[in-house]
Design an enzyme around this catalytic site. Structure first.
Site, short mmCIF file in Angstrom:
data_model
loop_
_atom_site.label_atom_id
_atom_site.label_comp_id
_atom_site.label_asym_id
_atom_site.label_seq_id
_atom_site.Cartn_x
_atom_site.Cartn_y
_atom_site.Cartn_z
N HIS A 102 -2.02 6.83 4.44
CA HIS A 102 -1.56 5.88 3.99
C HIS A 102 0.14 6.92 3.64
O HIS A 102 0.88 6.03 3.39
CB HIS A 102 -1.46 5.57 3.44
CG HIS A 102 -1.27 3.82 4.01
ND1 HIS A 102 -0.94 3.00 3.52
CD2 HIS A 102 -1.01 3.69 5.21
CE1 HIS A 102 -1.22 1.57 4.08
NE2 HIS A 102 -0.96 3.03 5.04
N CYS A 105 1.12 -0.91 -0.31
CA CYS A 105 0.06 0.02 0.21
C CYS A 105 0.95 1.70 -0.16
O CYS A 105 1.29 1.98 -0.72
CB CYS A 105 -0.72 -0.04 1.25
SG CYS A 105 -0.27 -1.11 2.80
N ASP A 113 -4.14 -0.70 -5.40
CA ASP A 113 -2.34 -0.69 -4.76
C ASP A 113 -1.38 -1.58 -5.17
O ASP A 113 -0.30 -1.21 -4.76
CB ASP A 113 -2.56 0.56 -3.53
CG ASP A 113 -3.27 0.24 -2.34
OD1 ASP A 113 -4.39 -1.23 -2.57
OD2 ASP A 113 -2.82 0.57 -1.37
N ASN A 114 -2.68 -3.03 -4.68
CA ASN A 114 -1.24 -3.81 -4.60
C ASN A 114 -2.05 -5.34 -5.03
O ASN A 114 -3.70 -5.24 -4.32
CB ASN A 114 -0.89 -4.24 -3.51
CG ASN A 114 -1.52 -4.33 -2.61
OD1 ASN A 114 -1.19 -3.04 -1.06
ND2 ASN A 114 -2.49 -4.60 -1.99
#
Lengths: 483, 483
Positions: free
Chosen positions: B102, B39, B249-250
């Site tokens: 984040h 992330c 994001d992943n």
């Protein structure tokens, strides 16, 4: 071909525009199955509407074995079985098979003796080339007689993968459709192409066109050919009067990967196994003006349903003197209904697993033996689920391994035996198994005896071609089925 | 979310009609990547257009480690980095982030100090509930100040998975879009929802609606929300003036499976790894009237391209004083071009793998350590490719493992080192690596130091709410990154 081989099913190269378009114009089945994890029994089930354990397409030589019809097989489709084209005849249908028959190659098993009116194709897989002394090359038939042999008259270049067989089969299909349309006669075309079966092949035009290598080339050629067939129906103005269904006879053979193996998407293992990768198939129904466009169905379907559905479309009843496992999918196709029905996963005459709703219970697990595995025969390459993809036949009949295929399509996380969910679902599953087994009358197993003498030494028509070969003396023995 | 989580990408439940429709109206990217298998670095790359090794979102505490921004992290996004919203300001854009930031939670890392004008969301993952003594609950901010904390003021029921957060974020998005449309001001909305991140959550309306369990419920809510956002743009008449991109994001965190884990389709392993399952993402671009409908692109894309593409759309140039890894995708989106560019797979500051065209070379392989694995932490459940999914960091820099992702998307069959294909391709790959590494100036690593004293004890605004907590004394130490 595997569930994951089409763009519409998430193949990452997305190279099947015609089949994807067919899905966009028709109904995509996400939970459609074969009746067996390999070819012959699956095809026998498709044409009889019955599980292989009923129609005889299994072996009892060893436990839970996958058996098929290599050219030394003595058995084949029994006269006591009633095939779809036999029944369709009653409604005036002309039936043709183009491609691989695979229900036995001896004279009594000839497709024209089992309801088909025409045939272009081979009785067995296109293995070879053989030396015509120890093993004869597989014949290609037109109707009653052979017209040549693979690798002699019908080329497959094993080095480049080039072969024009799919084009031959395509042209034959288009011609047949034109002829039937012209004569106003209803028809059933079983277009049983086999370009994605090892040795995989494609025409020159398609060689090297796929990101996926030769296998992808073959898929692209099949995709393009299906597109041409659908266009042809439209051009002839009979698309709204023709039901078309696309599916495969077993999951992708991962053992042929990476050069000749397809994709089973997110599912476990492949051909030869009763995990999802072995038996869940791409499936698309197309019937413009009748099946609403762009629909997706979660109906649990099976190749055997094509038997029942086709009969229903022709206004016929399925035979009443025997158990039929297929169901009529018309309410699903036309009204979007969902019919509750189980899926049985067999290997030989052993019920390995059962799906009811989103749940699947494994009563036995087996990929293949340690002995085979140690030789490099791997049906689950890169996959290993402890206690599930076992290399010994593991019995779970008293405490089946239960999976929820929605939350866990890859069959990786068995439900806890102690859970309320397990108890509740297994109660339902057990009732289905009990009912199924109580009424089951297994057919006479057809795939027990092999004999080199019955190979395609002298198929009908060989004399005209000077292609008759000398058969060795009869020496029947038990066929060996390693997995 | 993983590549295989959407119907358009082959998820077998096919429960994402809105995202599938978005793809049908726009462009589906099949080869789109994150810049990191987890992330924080991925999000930092998205907003800076630069690899984490450049923008500082990595750690050097141990080799090839995945690091992120838990709430004891001392670092965050550096002032020397230029973020997309900072640049868009020059073209008059108002920028809003809704959801997870984040990129650091300490005051200097606040999104409104890095170009955003508005914020509703949290600085960290929605982990918890914490006891507010050893660990404070994560705050939720509106703009500069906190407005409450997760599990105190913003509920997530860990037992049922119920939370209305996605609805909150959806309404905020719709309101922001309406406001911007009314004021005729161009806007950038970074809708960074996190319902599919464990602990997975969904609103009551969506609970139990998916075949896939709670994770599927969350996907369905996201899908429905995206549909509402697109409809809103259309209703306001600004859809042809608004570029929308959906991605993740992943890869899906398979470690959270089966209850909270998604699907990476046919790809190997998941989040935390540099195998395809860790970094290849679902990606859809939508811009009616500009991007032709129903297109599929094999462009190798990366979240960093959204930085460059957005600047291009706003008529801006990317910064020239630094290396930018993102590329402008407009020629791909508008003219269907394909731009040759590599994909770098990093773990920390170690280049683990490289993709060029259809080939991927692994210079290092690692899933996680035996120690972690023996504790049940498995990034590749049910998958095991010998010599590839290794539990020790295996070096292959002199003889990289090379895969052809077209023929072998699952990274199961390394090419033979002796083959002409291997030699030819590796020559090209080596040149790319050499060029990349020769010019690489790593940023100052931001994710090395952790300190309980920097946690969200007393975020701005806590006084008004009576939610300030007493921080322990400073005790900085090296963060521990196990994998």
């Amino acid at each position: 071909m595997g569930w994951g081989d089409l763009g519409a099913f998430g193949e990452p190269s997305k190279e099947t525009p015609n089949l994807d378009q067919m899905a966009a114009e028709g109904m995509l089945f996400l939970d459609f199955y074969t009746a067996s994890p390999l070819c012959s029994p699956s095809r026998a089930a498709l044409l009889t509407g019955r599980l292989p354990v009923r129609n005889g397409f299994y072996s009892t030589n060893a436990r839970a074995r996958n058996a098929y019809t290599p050219q030394d097989i003595v058995g084949g489709i029994s006269d006591s079985e009633v095939l779809l084209p036999e029944l369709l005849k009653k409604a005036g249908y002309i039936s043709k098979i183009i491609g691989k028959w695979h229900l036995g190659h001896r004279p009594q098993f000839h497709p024209l003796k089992h309801g088909f009116d025409e045939w272009l194709g081979s009785p067995n897989c296109h293995f070879g080339p053989f030396d015509n002394r120890a093993l004869p090359n597989i014949p290609v038939y037109r109707d009653w007689e052979m017209i040549g042999r693979y690798y002699e008259d019908f080329q497959i270049d094993l080095k480049t993968g080039e072969s024009n067989l799919t084009q031959l089969y395509l042209q034959e299909a288009l011609d047949f459709i034109s002829k039937q349309q012209a004569s106003q006669q209803p028809f059933f075309l079983y277009w049983a192409i086999d370009a994605t079966h090892a040795p995989v092949y494609a025409s020159k035009e398609f060689l090297g066109t796929s990101q996926r290598g030769l296998y992808g080339d073959a898929v692209r050629e099949i995709d393009a050919s299906v597109g041409k067939i659908l266009q042809h129906l439209q051009k002839l103005g009979i698309s709204e009067n023709t039901f078309v269904f696309f599916t495969s006879d077993n999951g992708a053979a991962l053992i042929s990967a990476p050069k000749q193996g397809g994709s089973n998407g997110p599912f476990l293992c492949g051909k030869q196994t009763t995990f999802e990768g072995g038996m869940r198939e791409p499936a698309i129904a197309w019937w413009p003006g009748h099946i609403p466009a762009g629909r997706v169905s979660h109906q649990l379907g099976n190749v055997m349903d094509l038997f029942s559905t086709s009969l229903s479309l022709a206004g016929l009843q399925p035979p009443r003197d025997r158990e039929i496992d297929g169901i009529d999918l018309l309410p699903v196709l036309l009204q979007g209904k969902l019919i509750d029905r189980p899926i049985f996963y067999y290997r030989g005459n052993v019920l390995m697993a059962l799906r009811v709703g989103l749940y699947k219970a494994h009563y036995w697990t087996w990929s293949n033996s340690w002995e085979e595995y140690s030789k490099g025969i791997d049906f689950c390459p890169g996959q290993n689920v402890s206690g599930v993809t076992t290399h010994t036949q593991e019995e779970h009949t008293t405490l089946p391994l239960l999976f929820h295929l929605g939350r866990d399509p890859g069959e990786k996380y068995p439900l806890s035996f102690a859970s309320e969910e397990y108890q509740r679902i297994m109660e339902r599953m057990s009732a289905v198994v009990q009912q199924h087994q109580a009424s089951l009358v297994p057919g006479v197993p057809q795939l027990n005896v092999c004999d080199k003498a019955v190979m395609n030494w002298s198929p009908p028509g060989c004399e005209k071609l000077g292609k008759c070969l000398q058969a060795p003396p009869a020496e029947p023995k038990k066929c060996f089925w390693p997995h």
